[in-house]
Design a protein around this motif. Structure first.
Motif, PDB file in Angstrom:
ATOM      1  N   GLY A   1     -10.058  -9.253   8.769  1.00 48.27           N
ATOM      2  CA  GLY A   1     -11.020  -9.092   8.345  1.00 48.27           C
ATOM      3  C   GLY A   1     -10.408 -10.128   6.910  1.00 48.27           C
ATOM      4  N   SER A   2     -10.739 -11.111   6.180  1.00 48.27           N
ATOM      5  CA  SER A   2     -10.570 -11.933   5.476  1.00 48.27           C
ATOM      6  C   SER A   2     -10.582 -10.886   4.265  1.00 48.27           C
ATOM      7  CB  SER A   2     -10.920 -12.468   5.636  1.00 48.27           C
ATOM      8  OG  SER A   2     -11.884 -13.079   5.105  1.00 48.27           O
ATOM      9  N   GLY A   3      -9.390 -10.830   3.373  1.00 50.27           N
ATOM     10  CA  GLY A   3      -9.676 -10.170   2.352  1.00 50.27           C
ATOM     11  C   GLY A   3      -9.904  -8.714   2.551  1.00 50.27           C
ATOM     12  N   SER A   4      -9.550  -8.115   3.212  1.00 47.87           N
ATOM     13  CA  SER A   4      -9.817  -6.677   3.596  1.00 47.87           C
ATOM     14  C   SER A   4      -8.652  -5.688   2.535  1.00 47.87           C
ATOM     15  CB  SER A   4     -10.224  -6.413   5.026  1.00 47.87           C
ATOM     16  OG  SER A   4     -10.321  -4.918   5.116  1.00 47.87           O
ATOM     17  N   TYR A   5      -7.654  -6.159   3.476  1.00 44.53           N
ATOM     18  CA  TYR A   5      -5.941  -5.729   2.677  1.00 44.53           C
ATOM     19  C   TYR A   5      -6.497  -5.729   1.396  1.00 44.53           C
ATOM     20  CZ  TYR A   5      -3.672  -5.658   6.428  1.00 44.53           C
ATOM     21  OH  TYR A   5      -2.854  -5.313   7.724  1.00 44.53           O
ATOM     22  N   LEU A   6      -6.935  -7.433   0.502  1.00 42.72           N
ATOM     23  CA  LEU A   6      -7.137  -7.250  -0.862  1.00 42.72           C
ATOM     24  C   LEU A   6      -8.323  -5.993  -1.566  1.00 42.72           C
ATOM     25  CD1 LEU A   6      -6.794  -8.185  -3.510  1.00 42.72           C
ATOM     26  CD2 LEU A   6      -8.132 -10.241  -3.076  1.00 42.72           C
TER      27      LEU A   6
ATOM     28  N   PHE B   1       1.126  -1.046   0.177  1.00 38.28           N
ATOM     29  CA  PHE B   1      -0.043  -0.463   0.115  1.00 38.28           C
ATOM     30  C   PHE B   1       0.558   1.299  -0.007  1.00 38.28           C
ATOM     31  CE2 PHE B   1      -4.079   1.763   1.802  1.00 38.28           C
ATOM     32  CZ  PHE B   1      -4.819   1.128   0.547  1.00 38.28           C
ATOM     33  N   SER B   2       0.610   2.376  -0.199  1.00 39.58           N
ATOM     34  CA  SER B   2       0.464   3.278   0.055  1.00 39.58           C
ATOM     35  C   SER B   2       0.452   4.779   0.751  1.00 39.58           C
ATOM     36  CB  SER B   2       1.605   4.460  -1.356  1.00 39.58           C
ATOM     37  OG  SER B   2      -0.206   4.936  -1.683  1.00 39.58           O
ATOM     38  N   LYS B   3       1.026   5.767   1.484  1.00 39.96           N
ATOM     39  CA  LYS B   3       0.722   7.073   2.448  1.00 39.96           C
ATOM     40  C   LYS B   3      -0.944   7.536   1.360  1.00 39.96           C
ATOM     41  CE  LYS B   3       2.051  10.386   5.244  1.00 39.96           C
ATOM     42  NZ  LYS B   3       2.873  11.397   5.580  1.00 39.96           N
ATOM     43  N   LYS B   4      -0.981   7.303   0.002  1.00 36.31           N
ATOM     44  CA  LYS B   4      -1.598   8.202  -0.731  1.00 36.31           C
ATOM     45  C   LYS B   4      -3.010   7.717  -1.464  1.00 36.31           C
ATOM     46  CE  LYS B   4      -2.331  10.500  -5.411  1.00 36.31           C
ATOM     47  NZ  LYS B   4      -1.920  10.082  -6.752  1.00 36.31           N
ATOM     48  N   LYS B   5      -2.126   5.634  -0.617  1.00 35.88           N
ATOM     49  CA  LYS B   5      -3.762   5.280  -1.374  1.00 35.88           C
ATOM     50  C   LYS B   5      -4.342   5.210   0.429  1.00 35.88           C
ATOM     51  CE  LYS B   5      -1.808   2.403  -4.901  1.00 35.88           C
ATOM     52  NZ  LYS B   5      -1.598   0.979  -5.279  1.00 35.88           N
ATOM     53  N   MET B   6      -3.822   5.653   0.993  1.00 38.41           N
ATOM     54  CA  MET B   6      -4.469   5.431   2.689  1.00 38.41           C
ATOM     55  C   MET B   6      -5.436   6.556   2.555  1.00 38.41           C
ATOM     56  SD  MET B   6      -4.610   4.363   5.916  1.00 38.41           S
ATOM     57  CE  MET B   6      -3.184   3.215   6.154  1.00 38.41           C
ATOM     58  N   LEU B   7      -4.879   7.485   2.859  1.00 40.65           N
ATOM     59  CA  LEU B   7      -5.338   8.861   2.643  1.00 40.65           C
ATOM     60  C   LEU B   7      -6.693   8.975   1.413  1.00 40.65           C
ATOM     61  CD1 LEU B   7      -2.630  11.473   3.250  1.00 40.65           C
ATOM     62  CD2 LEU B   7      -4.457  10.841   4.702  1.00 40.65           C
ATOM     63  N   ASN B   8      -6.433   8.687   0.252  1.00 40.31           N
ATOM     64  CA  ASN B   8      -7.656   8.206  -0.362  1.00 40.31           C
ATOM     65  C   ASN B   8      -8.575   7.655   0.007  1.00 40.31           C
ATOM     66  OD1 ASN B   8      -6.778   9.883  -2.840  1.00 40.31           O
ATOM     67  ND2 ASN B   8      -6.033   7.908  -3.834  1.00 40.31           N
ATOM     68  N   LEU B   9      -8.550   6.655   0.385  1.00 38.30           N
ATOM     69  CA  LEU B   9      -9.712   5.569   0.996  1.00 38.30           C
ATOM     70  C   LEU B   9      -9.733   6.170   2.370  1.00 38.30           C
ATOM     71  CD1 LEU B   9      -9.770   2.221   1.762  1.00 38.30           C
ATOM     72  CD2 LEU B   9      -8.777   2.246   3.663  1.00 38.30           C
ATOM     73  N   VAL B  10      -9.633   7.274   2.895  1.00 35.45           N
ATOM     74  CA  VAL B  10     -10.024   7.608   4.560  1.00 35.45           C
ATOM     75  C   VAL B  10     -11.274   8.671   3.823  1.00 35.45           C
ATOM     76  CG1 VAL B  10      -9.614   8.865   6.382  1.00 35.45           C
ATOM     77  CG2 VAL B  10      -8.115   7.224   5.968  1.00 35.45           C
TER      78      VAL B  10
ATOM     79  N   VAL C   1      -9.945  -0.678  -3.672  1.00 32.48           N
ATOM     80  CA  VAL C   1     -10.546   0.075  -3.549  1.00 32.48           C
ATOM     81  C   VAL C   1      -9.997   1.568  -4.660  1.00 32.48           C
ATOM     82  CG1 VAL C   1     -11.632   1.994  -2.196  1.00 32.48           C
ATOM     83  CG2 VAL C   1     -12.856  -1.124  -1.971  1.00 32.48           C
ATOM     84  N   ALA C   2      -8.510   1.082  -3.319  1.00 31.19           N
ATOM     85  CA  ALA C   2      -7.314   2.628  -3.398  1.00 31.19           C
ATOM     86  C   ALA C   2      -7.257   2.956  -5.163  1.00 31.19           C
ATOM     87  CB  ALA C   2      -6.781   2.937  -3.169  1.00 31.19           C
ATOM     88  N   GLY C   3      -7.616   1.349  -5.961  1.00 23.91           N
ATOM     89  CA  GLY C   3      -7.321   1.769  -7.382  1.00 23.91           C
ATOM     90  C   GLY C   3      -7.781   2.434  -7.939  1.00 23.91           C
ATOM     91  N   VAL C   4      -9.380   2.092  -7.504  1.00 21.29           N
ATOM     92  CA  VAL C   4     -10.426   2.488  -8.637  1.00 21.29           C
ATOM     93  C   VAL C   4     -10.608   4.218  -8.216  1.00 21.29           C
ATOM     94  CG1 VAL C   4     -13.345   2.487  -8.587  1.00 21.29           C
ATOM     95  CG2 VAL C   4     -11.750   0.531  -7.934  1.00 21.29           C
ATOM     96  N   LEU C   5      -9.905   4.294  -7.163  1.00 21.57           N
ATOM     97  CA  LEU C   5     -10.669   5.789  -6.588  1.00 21.57           C
ATOM     98  C   LEU C   5      -9.510   6.520  -7.626  1.00 21.57           C
ATOM     99  CD1 LEU C   5     -10.999   5.489  -2.623  1.00 21.57           C
ATOM    100  CD2 LEU C   5     -13.057   6.296  -4.005  1.00 21.57           C
ATOM    101  N   GLY C   6      -8.189   5.847  -7.320  1.00 24.23           N
ATOM    102  CA  GLY C   6      -7.235   6.555  -7.973  1.00 24.23           C
ATOM    103  C   GLY C   6      -7.765   7.199  -9.884  1.00 24.23           C
TER     104      GLY C   6
END
Lengths: 463, 56
Positions: free
Chosen positions: B12-17, A226-235, B22-27
């Motif tokens: 949670g199983s799969g939570s990291y994946l 993961f990365s810090k940027k991704k973490m902040l995007n998630l939050v 999610v981060a990819g889609v948001l990006g």
């Protein structure tokens, strides 16, 4: 542990430390195993920043190992919280504000090289008019290559119940009571309407999350970078989603009560005058409870006299409206709560000890029970005997209103019900309450037939 | 740097994946949002600064 130190029954999960009570004071022990993280939390300035912003409870460090536990690194004495409440007693906007505080804390922590390692609403309490985080040991050193460990916990404990209330426009507190560790994602997904899939954030955080967690891919233990940027995007995505949620229930049975009651001549004003005078005559009230508080008109009367009040009502919309009023008026000494007095919060968790019952927490010097008796006695069929016994267990002084059968509101309750309540009259009410209380005053409210009583509990010999 | 973390909750199983997805889609969503904003800015006039002395 030293012989007079007792570990808090809910403080057993986290190996970083625990809460314990000694000589009636609550302390927090930081264990040696958590030293590196705790020292970084203090030295980075994160603790100072969060306490100055009133987002985290402050503490004093005690120069003594009070628990006597050899694993102890430090003993902390946190600022005292007057009244402990639980998320299944909070209204929608209360849970929403607690969720936003949690996300803000993640962002704050990351800026200091830390991460919030858990995201449970039980780590948040209502304190001096705002929500505050109480678990000082939830901040751990941040590894930027790892995702947020508490992400699922956040989705199950905060996001799920909020989304259910948002989409169904109704209260879901009872579901949170059944799942104190968070409502499982698969259940949230099933309960949400199909249209919730059209919100990108809801689709990702709930629908995709539930599908992947429940699927075979879940067992894939490959390392995720993961990365810090991704973490902040998630939050930020979670924050955008939570910010957009609304509890749009317009009206409930009792939400316009004062508006309607105020039209009955000067009923509310007269009632306020009588109660204000009676309260003045009660010496040193340190805590009061307004049971059946509706939107808190009489809780405010006590609050203005600097008496801390627990304002409880079963109507979630009333409590939500009252919470928003308290927030906008910056009232610091009222705790609004959703409580059904015919089924108050039980003691739950391991050994039924983790989260205590409402009755054991609601120990007050004064209880107001205004326009409530008919709801319990007629609405819920609870005999006077049980009602009187209940009040005698929670308070010393009681101001209670008797609403006779001739009253419009009682007639409304009896409209679709057979009148089996032959015992429901003032004479019986008085004779039964006199077993538990001395009746000190009696006054009719204005031009109505409603009667206010001021009572003081009789100290019965232990049975 | 190795950080010894005291992980006591189950992520949670799969939570990291999921977080990775999610981060990819948001990006990707943000990338297109930025393009949209850029194109929009080409067709939108930037508001003029208010004059120091408004006309009498």
């Amino acid at each position: 542990m030293s012989p007079n130190a007792f570990m808090h029954p809910a403080s057993y999960r986290d190996p970083s430390g625990f809460m314990f009570e000694k000589d009636g004071v609550l302390y927090r022990q930081v264990n040696k195993v958590f030293k590196e993280h705790y020292d970084h939390f203090i030295q980075s300035g994160c603790y100072k920043f969060l306490t100055e912003e009133s987002r985290l409870i402050s503490h004093q460090t005690i120069d003594e190992n009070l628990s006597g536990d050899p694993e102890g690194y430090l003993t902390l004495k946190p600022e005292k919280i007057d009244f402990i409440s639980y998320p299944y007693e909070w209204s929608f906007d209360m849970l929403k504000d607690a969720a936003l505080l949690t996300l803000q804390l993640v962002k704050d922590a990351v800026s200091f090289g830390l991460i919030l390692k858990d995201a449970t609403p039980y780590n948040i309490q209502w304190h001096k008019g705002k929500f505050i985080f109480i678990d000082t040991l939830s901040f751990e050193k941040y590894n930027e290559t790892e995702p947020w460990i508490a992400y699922r916990q956040f989705c199950e404990s905060f996001l799920g119940p909020l989304l259910l209330m948002h989409y169904h426009k109704t209260s879901f507190q009872q579901l949170s009571l059944s799942y104190p560790e968070g409502i499982p994602l698969t259940i949230i997904k099933k309960l949400l309407p199909s249209k919730s899939r059209f919100s990108l954030h809801t689709y990702l955080h709930i629908h995709v999350h539930a599908t992947i967690s429940g699927g075979n891919k879940a067992n894939n233990n490959r390392k995720v970078i993961f990365s810090k940027k991704k973490m902040l995007n998630l939050v930020n995505s979670l924050e955008t989603l939570v910010n957009g949620l609304r509890f749009s229930q317009q009206e409930s049975t009792w939400s316009a009560y004062y508006e309607e009651a105020g039209k009955r001549d000067d009923y509310i004003d007269q009632k306020k005058k009588i109660i204000a005078a009676w309260i003045e005559a009660i010496p040193s009230i340190t805590r009061a409870a307004d049971l059946g508080a509706n939107e808190g008109e009489f809780s405010k009367l006590l609050s203005e006299k600097n008496i801390p009040v627990v304002a409880a009502d079963f109507d979630s919309l009333c409590i939500n409206n009252f919470y928003n009023q308290i927030k906008s008026a910056s009232i610091k000494n009222i705790q609004p709560l959703i409580i059904d007095l015919s089924n108050p919060s039980p003691a739950i968790g391991v050994n039924n000890e983790e989260h205590s019952s409402f009755l054991s927490r609601c120990q007050a010097d004064l209880v107001l029970a205004l326009a409530l008796i008919h709801h319990l006695a007629i609405g819920k069929n609870i005999p006077f005997e049980k009602i009187a016994a209940f009040f005698s267990r929670v308070t010393e002084h009681l101001i209670i209103e008797f609403v006779p059968k001739e009253d419009e509101k009682v007639k409304m309750l009896l409209k679709n019900k057979k009148d089996i309540y032959t015992e429901y009259n003032e004479k019986n009410f008085v004779s039964i309450f006199e077993k538990y209380f001395s009746i000190l005053e009696r006054k009719i409210v204005g031009k109505t037939e409603r009667v206010l009583f001021k009572m003081k509990v009789i100290n019965l010999p232990p049975q | 740097m190795m950080i010894h973390q005291l992980l006591y909750i189950d992520p949670g199983s799969g939570s990291y994946l999921v977080q990775l997805i999610v981060a990819g889609v948001l990006g990707v969503a943000m990338f297109f949002k930025n393009i949209k904003l850029y194109i929009k800015s080409l067709f939108t006039r930037t508001p003029k600064k208010p004059k120091d002395n408004p006309p009498a």
